[in-house]
Every structure is written in structure tokens, then in C-alpha cells.
Design a protein around this motif. Structure first.
Motif, short mmCIF file in Angstrom:
data_model
loop_
_atom_site.label_atom_id
_atom_site.label_comp_id
_atom_site.label_asym_id
_atom_site.label_seq_id
_atom_site.Cartn_x
_atom_site.Cartn_y
_atom_site.Cartn_z
N VAL A 51 -12.96 25.64 -17.77
CA VAL A 51 -12.12 24.99 -16.76
C VAL A 51 -10.65 25.05 -17.18
N LYS A 52 -9.81 25.17 -16.17
CA LYS A 52 -8.37 25.05 -16.39
C LYS A 52 -7.95 23.74 -15.75
N MET A 53 -7.33 22.85 -16.50
CA MET A 53 -6.98 21.55 -15.96
C MET A 53 -5.58 21.14 -16.39
N GLN A 54 -4.89 20.51 -15.45
CA GLN A 54 -3.54 20.01 -15.70
C GLN A 54 -3.48 18.57 -15.23
N LEU A 55 -2.87 17.72 -16.03
CA LEU A 55 -2.69 16.31 -15.66
C LEU A 55 -1.20 16.00 -15.66
N TYR A 56 -0.73 15.48 -14.52
CA TYR A 56 0.65 15.03 -14.46
C TYR A 56 0.72 13.76 -13.61
N VAL A 57 1.83 13.04 -13.76
CA VAL A 57 2.04 11.82 -12.98
C VAL A 57 3.24 12.00 -12.08
N GLU A 58 3.08 11.61 -10.82
CA GLU A 58 4.21 11.49 -9.90
C GLU A 58 4.56 10.00 -9.84
N GLU A 59 5.79 9.67 -10.20
CA GLU A 59 6.20 8.27 -10.26
C GLU A 59 7.32 8.01 -9.27
N HIS B 265 0.81 -1.22 0.00
CA HIS B 265 0.00 0.00 0.00
C HIS B 265 0.85 1.28 0.00
N HIS B 266 2.02 1.19 -0.60
CA HIS B 266 2.84 2.39 -0.82
C HIS B 266 2.62 2.85 -2.26
N PRO B 267 2.42 4.15 -2.49
CA PRO B 267 2.16 4.63 -3.86
C PRO B 267 3.35 4.39 -4.79
N VAL B 268 3.06 3.91 -5.97
CA VAL B 268 4.08 3.81 -7.01
C VAL B 268 3.85 4.87 -8.09
N GLU B 269 2.58 5.26 -8.26
CA GLU B 269 2.22 6.33 -9.21
C GLU B 269 1.03 7.10 -8.69
N ARG B 270 1.02 8.40 -8.99
CA ARG B 270 -0.13 9.24 -8.65
C ARG B 270 -0.49 10.06 -9.89
N PHE B 271 -1.65 9.79 -10.46
CA PHE B 271 -2.15 10.57 -11.60
C PHE B 271 -2.95 11.75 -11.03
N VAL B 272 -2.43 12.95 -11.20
CA VAL B 272 -3.00 14.13 -10.55
C VAL B 272 -3.73 15.00 -11.58
N PHE B 273 -5.04 15.19 -11.35
CA PHE B 273 -5.85 16.10 -12.17
C PHE B 273 -6.07 17.38 -11.36
N GLU B 274 -5.37 18.45 -11.69
CA GLU B 274 -5.56 19.75 -11.03
C GLU B 274 -6.59 20.53 -11.82
N MET B 275 -7.56 21.13 -11.12
CA MET B 275 -8.61 21.84 -11.86
C MET B 275 -9.06 23.10 -11.14
N SER B 276 -9.46 24.08 -11.92
CA SER B 276 -10.07 25.29 -11.37
C SER B 276 -11.00 25.87 -12.43
N GLN B 277 -12.03 26.57 -11.97
CA GLN B 277 -13.02 27.14 -12.88
C GLN B 277 -13.02 28.66 -12.77
N PRO B 278 -13.23 29.35 -13.88
CA PRO B 278 -13.32 30.81 -13.84
C PRO B 278 -14.65 31.25 -13.24
N PRO B 279 -14.71 32.46 -12.67
CA PRO B 279 -15.99 32.95 -12.13
C PRO B 279 -17.01 33.27 -13.21
N VAL B 280 -16.51 33.56 -14.42
CA VAL B 280 -17.39 33.93 -15.53
C VAL B 280 -17.13 33.01 -16.71
#
Length: 210
Positions: free
Chosen positions: A197-205, A92-107
Motif C-alpha cells: 500500500v501507498k499511504m499519505q497522512l496529512y492534516v488540513e487545519e 458543525h464547521h470543520p476545524v481539522e481534517r485528518f486525511v488518509f490517502e491510500m492506493s494499492q499496487p496491482p501486484v
């Protein structure tokens, strides 16, 4: 072009629907591409005009749907900063983390008519990147499992324990070892900035997986 606020056409709900549908497809594809489950439990489907792999396993599918159902109100209120698919080894130790960072504009500076086609075109690029991500990642050890984490903005964290969207599916604080990985390798996969939406996808390995 119409300019809509977050309240118009229930902007937050529309975005949450689109992103949760995308995340469901993305999670299934990650599990397939990274061989967390045998390829035999997946079926080829089409989404965003590209072939994807979706699980046929009822319990797995239910877990993913329940998780996203709980995340959806957070995305709707723009309270979710990151959704993370964590792949873990037998200990149960992480080997990979797929990270979806997201934010939305007010308008929202886009007409409702072009909203869906505009976003689907952008999300297609994410799916294509996930499809080939094994080319830039090392093989995982056998016997891996996964979990889904959500990182919330501070104000949302205080209210989360009070809100239980699905009975017997409560939010719990993530285990520290699932959240942090020692000196991971960072692999950017895709970034998009759109009107909704502003979204970024990266992997921590993890450097050493075995």
C-alpha cells in the motif's frame, strides 16, 4: 521472493483487514490527542509495539467499528481513495481534517510470511506521528464532534447506494461544509510507500478556529 497478484491469498482482503485495524487505532488516537472526548473514557493499550489510547465508550466504539466495516469492502476492491476524520466545532464547521490517502499496487512483491511484520513496522511510524501531532496543531475550540468520510473512485460511487453493508447504517453523501474548508493550513504528517500500500497522512487545519 514471491510475486502475488491481487487475487492470490485474497490480497485485497488481507490489505483491507490490516488497514481497517490500523484506521480503528488511528481514529481512537486522534480523538484522544485532539481532545474531542474527555481523556477519562480512554485506556492505554499497546499496538504495533507502541502505547496507544483506545476509547472504552461502547456507543463510540460501535460507531467507529460500523463505519470501518462499511469502508472495508471499498478498501478491499481498491475503491477507497481517502478516509478522512473530520473534527467539527459546535456549528458543525470543520476545524481539522485528518486525511488518509491510500492506493494499492496491482501486484504484491512480498512473501506472505513477511507481509504482516513488514506493514506493522510502517504503520507504527504513523501512530507515533499522530501521538505527537498536537505539537504542530493549534488548540481546538470546546464542544467539538467528529465524523468519518470516505472519498471513493468514480466507479465505486455509482454502486455505493445499492450496497448497504450494515442494516440501518447506509452511505449518505457528505454535507458540502464537511468536505471543504476555506484556505486550510496543510500539515504533512507521514508518507509511506510499501509493497502492499501507498499511504499519505496529512492534516488540513482551519486558520481561525475561534
Amino acid at each position: 521472493m514471491a510475486t502475488l497478484t491481487r487475487q492470490d491469498i485474497n490480497f485485497g482482503q488481507v490489505v483491507a483487514d490490516i488497514l481497517c485495524e490500523f484506521l480503528e487505532v488511528a481514529i481512537h488516537l486522534i480523538l484522544y490527542v485532539r481532545e474531542v472526548y474527555p481523556s477519562g473514557i480512554f485506556q492505554k493499550r499497546k499496538k504495533y509495539n507502541v502505547p496507544v489510547q483506545m476509547s472504552c465508550h461502547p456507543e463510540l466504539n460501535q460507531y467507529i467499528q460500523d463505519t470501518l466495516h462499511c469502508i472495508k469492502p471499498l478498501i478491499e476492491k481498491n475503491d477507497a481513495e481517502k478516509v478522512v476524520v473530520v473534527i467539527m466545532d459546535k456549528e458543525h464547521h470543520p476545524v481539522e481534517r485528518f486525511v488518509f490517502e491510500m492506493s494499492q499496487p496491482p501486484v504484491l512483491s512480498i512473501s506472505p510470511d513477511t507481509l504482516l511484520s513488514h506493514v506493522e513496522q510502517l504503520l507504527r511510524a504513523f501512530i507515533l506521528k499522530i501521538s505527537v501531532c498536537d505539537a504542530v496543531l493549534n488548540n481546538n475550540p470546546p464542544g467539538c464532534s467528529f465524523t468519518v468520510l470516505v472519498h471513493t473512485r468514480e466507479a465505486a460511487t455509482r454502486n455505493m447506494e445499492k450496497v448497504q453493508v450494515i442494516k440501518d447504517f447506509p452511505w449518505i453523501v457528505a454535507d458540502e461544509q464537511e468536505v471543504h474548508m476555506k484556505e486550510p493550513r496543510l500539515i504533512p504528517l507521514k508518507t509511506m510507500t510499501s509493497d502492499i500500500v501507498k499511504m499519505q497522512l496529512y492534516v488540513e487545519e482551519r486558520a481561525q478556529k475561534t
